[in-house]
Motif scaffolding. Structure first.
Motif, PDB file in Angstrom:
ATOM      1  N   ASP A   1       0.647  -1.326  -0.006  1.00 34.33           N
ATOM      2  CA  ASP A   1       0.077  -0.063   0.007  1.00 34.33           C
ATOM      3  C   ASP A   1       1.004   1.089  -0.011  1.00 34.33           C
ATOM      4  O   ASP A   1       1.981   1.468   0.580  1.00 34.33           O
ATOM      5  N   ILE A   2       0.544   2.289  -0.736  1.00 37.26           N
ATOM      6  CA  ILE A   2       1.085   3.589  -0.397  1.00 37.26           C
ATOM      7  C   ILE A   2       0.260   4.719   0.247  1.00 37.26           C
ATOM      8  O   ILE A   2      -0.894   4.742   0.102  1.00 37.26           O
ATOM      9  N   PHE A   3       1.180   5.296   1.052  1.00 43.54           N
ATOM     10  CA  PHE A   3       0.611   6.514   1.771  1.00 43.54           C
ATOM     11  C   PHE A   3       1.539   7.959   1.405  1.00 43.54           C
ATOM     12  O   PHE A   3       2.800   7.484   1.326  1.00 43.54           O
TER      13      PHE A   3
ATOM     14  N   ASP B   1      -0.393   6.768 -12.865  1.00 45.07           N
ATOM     15  CA  ASP B   1       0.017   5.983 -14.067  1.00 45.07           C
ATOM     16  C   ASP B   1       1.464   5.297 -14.085  1.00 45.07           C
ATOM     17  O   ASP B   1       1.869   4.408 -14.822  1.00 45.07           O
ATOM     18  N   SER B   2       2.056   5.800 -13.192  1.00 38.05           N
ATOM     19  CA  SER B   2       3.512   5.215 -13.044  1.00 38.05           C
ATOM     20  C   SER B   2       3.322   3.782 -12.165  1.00 38.05           C
ATOM     21  O   SER B   2       2.267   3.484 -11.715  1.00 38.05           O
ATOM     22  N   ASN B   3       4.396   2.881 -12.705  1.00 31.40           N
ATOM     23  CA  ASN B   3       4.208   1.512 -12.140  1.00 31.40           C
ATOM     24  C   ASN B   3       4.210   1.452 -10.707  1.00 31.40           C
ATOM     25  O   ASN B   3       3.467   0.487 -10.077  1.00 31.40           O
ATOM     26  N   LEU B   4       4.797   2.456 -10.264  1.00 29.86           N
ATOM     27  CA  LEU B   4       4.936   2.182  -8.708  1.00 29.86           C
ATOM     28  C   LEU B   4       3.569   2.284  -7.978  1.00 29.86           C
ATOM     29  O   LEU B   4       3.197   1.582  -7.190  1.00 29.86           O
ATOM     30  N   TYR B   5       2.472   3.412  -8.646  1.00 24.59           N
ATOM     31  CA  TYR B   5       1.315   3.396  -8.132  1.00 24.59           C
ATOM     32  C   TYR B   5       0.314   2.375  -8.659  1.00 24.59           C
ATOM     33  O   TYR B   5      -0.383   2.024  -8.083  1.00 24.59           O
ATOM     34  N   LYS B   6       0.686   1.970  -9.954  1.00 20.03           N
ATOM     35  CA  LYS B   6      -0.502   1.157 -10.851  1.00 20.03           C
ATOM     36  C   LYS B   6      -0.224  -0.279  -9.988  1.00 20.03           C
ATOM     37  O   LYS B   6      -1.331  -1.051  -9.863  1.00 20.03           O
ATOM     38  N   ASN B   7       0.877  -0.581  -9.409  1.00 19.12           N
ATOM     39  CA  ASN B   7       1.206  -2.134  -8.745  1.00 19.12           C
ATOM     40  C   ASN B   7       0.682  -2.025  -7.453  1.00 19.12           C
ATOM     41  O   ASN B   7       0.931  -3.115  -6.563  1.00 19.12           O
ATOM     42  N   ALA B   8       0.349  -0.833  -6.731  1.00 24.10           N
ATOM     43  CA  ALA B   8      -0.209  -0.864  -5.332  1.00 24.10           C
ATOM     44  C   ALA B   8      -1.490  -1.241  -5.045  1.00 24.10           C
ATOM     45  O   ALA B   8      -2.193  -1.239  -6.102  1.00 24.10           O
ATOM     46  N   GLU B   9      -1.781  -1.919  -4.117  1.00 24.04           N
ATOM     47  CA  GLU B   9      -3.048  -2.535  -3.670  1.00 24.04           C
ATOM     48  C   GLU B   9      -4.199  -1.246  -3.443  1.00 24.04           C
ATOM     49  O   GLU B   9      -5.149  -1.237  -3.669  1.00 24.04           O
TER      50      GLU B   9
ATOM     51  N   VAL C   1      -4.000   2.986  -2.447  1.00 31.87           N
ATOM     52  CA  VAL C   1      -2.969   4.439  -2.135  1.00 31.87           C
ATOM     53  C   VAL C   1      -3.962   5.301  -1.350  1.00 31.87           C
ATOM     54  O   VAL C   1      -5.270   5.706  -1.495  1.00 31.87           O
ATOM     55  N   ASN C   2      -3.417   5.669  -0.144  1.00 32.50           N
ATOM     56  CA  ASN C   2      -4.076   6.658   0.593  1.00 32.50           C
ATOM     57  C   ASN C   2      -3.353   8.021   0.523  1.00 32.50           C
ATOM     58  O   ASN C   2      -2.201   8.310   0.712  1.00 32.50           O
TER      59      ASN C   2
END
Length: 284
Positions: free
Chosen positions: A194-196, A205-213, A215-216
């Protein structure tokens, strides 16, 4: 009876407030009579450009005593005497035996006097040792923290801090986060994360965000609520910020992987209070 008195300034955001109250408890355990100074939050103008923050914590939840006006006036008198040039040469020798102002992240315990003011951030691993239960128990008295506490899970938390760090040139690159993910994948091939982030409009659209379960995105949420949601992850990839360092410190176990950037800051020399088992990824 207490032989020494300590006035601890509390200032800054939630992470800094936790460090300062934890430090005050450290002093109390050392035998100081400790008072908490909250006057920083009464000011609206900071000449050094410091961002205005709100007081998020009640010292009583940390079993600490807030300074009365009488206590604050006593310390103010010491500082006023040091600033009066006409009597400075007479008052200084006496004051040096009575009063000392300590600042930064570490203080010399041999330099304490009868009255001591501590005006710093105290982000030092020495003051965190053995304090995990104290901090957790204190935070658990706060309903916002207790009611929003994340359930234990096997996922990784990634914290991305931008906003004010972009202006300072201290934001972490996507390369850092990709390298950190690869570091964890070596030991946890089923990585889910998960990303906070404090970015209001992150590049989803970046892979970092697209692969997150999940995003907070922090859009005005109470920081105590956010930090409680950041608790109890198995692994952590933290930003160069105490806002993610503290959940990682309070949550990690012998099975956890915590990754942090080195150097912590590019333009300010600072050694973060990290555990020796945490893993380093270069911050280029």
């Amino acid at each position: 009876m207490f032989n020494q008195v300590a006035l601890v300034d509390v200032m800054g955001g939630l992470g800094n407030q936790i460090f300062q109250l934890n430090f005050a408890n450290y002093l109390e355990n050392k035998g100081f009579k400790v008072f908490i100074n909250l006057s920083w939050f009464n000011s609206d103008i900071f000449e050094d450009g410091t961002t205005k923050r709100n007081l998020q914590l009640n010292p009583s939840d940390f079993e600490l005593e807030t300074a009365t006006d009488l206590i604050l006036e006593r310390f103010l008198r010491f500082e006023n005497l040091l600033n009066i040039k006409l009597i400075n040469k007479f008052s200084t020798p006496i004051l040096k035996k009575t009063y000392n102002l300590h600042s930064g992240h570490f203080f010399d315990e041999e330099e304490t006097k009868k009255y001591n003011r501590f005006s710093g951030y105290w982000q030092n691993d020495k003051y965190l040792q053995g304090q995990k239960d104290y901090i957790l128990n204190s935070l658990s008295k706060i309903s916002y923290f207790r009611d929003n506490l994340n359930e234990p899970n096997q996922k990784t938390l990634i914290h991305i801090r931008k906003t004010d760090y972009i202006k300072l040139g201290e934001e972490l690159s996507e390369t850092f986060y990709n390298d950190a993910i690869n570091e964890i994948v070596r030991e946890d091939t089923d990585l889910e994360y998960d990303i906070f982030t404090d970015e209001k409009n992150p590049s989803l659209d970046s892979n970092l965000y697209k692969n997150a379960e999940n995003v907070n995105i922090n859009s005005g949420e109470n920081p105590i609520v956010t930090i409680s949601k950041m608790m109890n992850y198995k692994n952590y990839i933290i930003a160069n910020s105490t806002f993610s360092l503290l959940p990682a410190f309070l949550s990690y176990s012998k099975d956890s992987i915590v990754v942090y950037p080195d150097p912590w800051f590019k333009y300010t020399e600072f050694k973060p209070p990290v555990d020796h088992d945490w893993k380093i990824i270069k911050n280029n």
